[in-house]
Design a protein around this motif. Structure first.
Motif, PDB file in Angstrom:
ATOM      1  N   GLU A   1       0.866  -1.190   0.000  1.00  0.00           N
ATOM      2  CA  GLU A   1       0.000   0.000   0.000  1.00  0.00           C
ATOM      3  C   GLU A   1       0.893   1.226   0.000  1.00  0.00           C
ATOM      4  N   GLY A   2       0.763   2.060  -1.033  1.00  0.00           N
ATOM      5  CA  GLY A   2       1.620   3.236  -1.085  1.00  0.00           C
ATOM      6  C   GLY A   2       1.428   4.037  -2.343  1.00  0.00           C
ATOM      7  N   LEU A   3       2.453   4.831  -2.668  1.00  0.00           N
ATOM      8  CA  LEU A   3       2.419   5.693  -3.848  1.00  0.00           C
ATOM      9  C   LEU A   3       3.665   5.468  -4.691  1.00  0.00           C
TER      10      LEU A   3
ATOM     11  N   ALA B   1      -1.320   5.164  -7.433  1.00  0.00           N
ATOM     12  CA  ALA B   1      -1.567   4.418  -6.194  1.00  0.00           C
ATOM     13  C   ALA B   1      -1.065   2.979  -6.340  1.00  0.00           C
ATOM     14  N   ILE B   2      -0.519   2.448  -5.248  1.00  0.00           N
ATOM     15  CA  ILE B   2      -0.196   1.023  -5.157  1.00  0.00           C
ATOM     16  C   ILE B   2      -1.176   0.388  -4.171  1.00  0.00           C
ATOM     17  N   THR B   3      -1.920  -0.614  -4.636  1.00  0.00           N
ATOM     18  CA  THR B   3      -2.904  -1.304  -3.812  1.00  0.00           C
ATOM     19  C   THR B   3      -2.679  -2.805  -3.955  1.00  0.00           C
TER      20      THR B   3
ATOM     21  N   GLY C   1       5.839   3.374   0.840  1.00  0.00           N
ATOM     22  CA  GLY C   1       4.650   2.741   1.410  1.00  0.00           C
ATOM     23  C   GLY C   1       5.023   1.625   2.361  1.00  0.00           C
ATOM     24  N   GLU C   2       4.086   0.690   2.524  1.00  0.00           N
ATOM     25  CA  GLU C   2       4.335  -0.420   3.465  1.00  0.00           C
ATOM     26  C   GLU C   2       3.882  -1.745   2.888  1.00  0.00           C
TER      27      GLU C   2
ATOM     28  N   MET D   1       2.087   3.308   9.246  1.00  0.00           N
ATOM     29  CA  MET D   1       1.437   4.068   8.162  1.00  0.00           C
ATOM     30  C   MET D   1       0.010   3.578   7.954  1.00  0.00           C
TER      31      MET D   1
ATOM     32  N   SER E   1      -3.485   3.707   5.472  1.00  0.00           N
ATOM     33  CA  SER E   1      -3.852   3.996   4.088  1.00  0.00           C
ATOM     34  C   SER E   1      -5.334   3.723   3.884  1.00  0.00           C
TER      35      SER E   1
ATOM     36  N   THR F   1      -8.165   3.305   0.432  1.00  0.00           N
ATOM     37  CA  THR F   1      -8.361   3.229  -1.026  1.00  0.00           C
ATOM     38  C   THR F   1      -9.846   3.160  -1.305  1.00  0.00           C
TER      39      THR F   1
ATOM     40  N   LEU G   1      -4.062  11.291  -2.917  1.00  0.00           N
ATOM     41  CA  LEU G   1      -4.051  11.239  -4.384  1.00  0.00           C
ATOM     42  C   LEU G   1      -5.470  11.033  -4.882  1.00  0.00           C
TER      43      LEU G   1
ATOM     44  N   LEU H   1     -10.220   7.285  -8.490  1.00  0.00           N
ATOM     45  CA  LEU H   1      -9.570   6.599  -7.374  1.00  0.00           C
ATOM     46  C   LEU H   1      -9.093   7.619  -6.339  1.00  0.00           C
TER      47      LEU H   1
ATOM     48  N   LYS I   1      -6.667   7.674  -3.024  1.00  0.00           N
ATOM     49  CA  LYS I   1      -5.691   6.902  -2.228  1.00  0.00           C
ATOM     50  C   LYS I   1      -5.082   7.854  -1.204  1.00  0.00           C
TER      51      LYS I   1
ATOM     52  N   ILE J   1      -2.486   8.144   2.137  1.00  0.00           N
ATOM     53  CA  ILE J   1      -1.475   7.508   2.989  1.00  0.00           C
ATOM     54  C   ILE J   1      -0.947   8.532   3.996  1.00  0.00           C
TER      55      ILE J   1
END
Lengths: 138, 138, 138
Positions: free
Chosen positions: B36-38, B104-106, B137-138, C1, C3, C5, C40, C132, C134, C136
């Motif tokens: 989860e992150g950017l 976005a990272i999901t 992210g994590e 962290m 997050s 979505t 985002l 979307l 997102k 964080i």
């Protein structure tokens, strides 16, 4: 996670102008203590821009002429937004140049290519306006 | 917080061209281990762009013609930046298309709509140039 | 962290239109529990835009006319993308307005200047499309 939030104030003495704010942002990255992260820099006003390009006076002049061709200021009456206001063109110019940049922070510094510089682009100046710098990371 | 920083090198054999870099960025997301992150992807040069659009050759041709109409390369003498240089139009074209994308990272993947693809847009090629990928992210 | 979505769905009943989605995004920031971070917001479709500007109907009308001048819809035959499709102009308009915005979150709220509002810009509507969000941070 560390974070830092700062507002920068500018008053450009003309309707339009460009300010190189790279050093100020770089100092805030140092102040934040963030080594790996992201740095968001955005105009807080909708008639101004933050963008990255070359610090070359001829080019900045080209931007001014080009934006005036894409979204001319006058006649003011060509825009419906211009009733009490006269700055519709500034909203359009800022849309071309962009509201914000997101810059990587690597090893505690802005991770830039050789010529990247951060500019504040003013399209409706002669008043005090703000830029937001938000840094997050570790 | 996890982070990953990588530079991608490209040499487009013409003055202008578009490269689909989606798979390379997707691989870096996997490599980062971030769930989860950017993901920031930006041109490190001010005459190039990173943008998201459709991987359709007709459309890429439309972009080329349209950008040349908005910010024509020639005559070179129309731009003040073009003294020792001849690439002022590339700086303008890149401003229209944008320097960067933030994705976005999901669940460990680029969180994309059905047709989103990441492109490197070259407007002053025939030299080696870089793109930066920064993932947090994590 | 932390997050969060979320996907927002829209169906604009015309080919083009602008929707103010600020309140919806603000609610998601509250829901995320993030106090300091980044938000985002991006179009998941390549014929739509997310941008920040002024919530003023005259200006939104100016945007419509200006974008139609920069990247006219018709004649459809002027674009190579328009074989089976007729939406090449939507891809170009979205490039001017931008795919995404990144907004700072400070003290649990979108850190906005006085007039900043987030818009969904539709350039090929009359179908269900997604945005979307997102978030964080910590």
């Amino acid at each position: 996670m560390k974070s830092l939030t700062e507002q920068l104030w500018f008053e450009v003495p003309h309707r339009r102008g460009f300010l190189n704010i790279t050093e100020t942002v770089e100092e805030l990255v140092r102040k934040s203590g963030v080594k790996e992260g992201l740095c968001l820099v955005n105009a807080m006003h909708i008639t101004a821009s933050v963008f990255i390009n070359d610090n070359e006076s001829g080019l900045l002049n080209d931007f001014e002429l080009w934006l005036e061709k894409l979204a001319p200021e006058k006649p003011h009456s060509q825009y419906r937004h211009n009733g009490a206001e006269d700055n519709a063109d500034a909203h359009l110019k800022r849309s071309v140049m962009g509201r914000e940049v997101v810059v990587a922070i690597t090893n505690g510094r802005l991770d830039f290519g050789p010529w990247e510089q951060i500019f504040y682009g003013e399209f409706d100046g002669m008043r005090r306006k703000r830029v937001l710098v938000k840094i997050i990371g570790e």
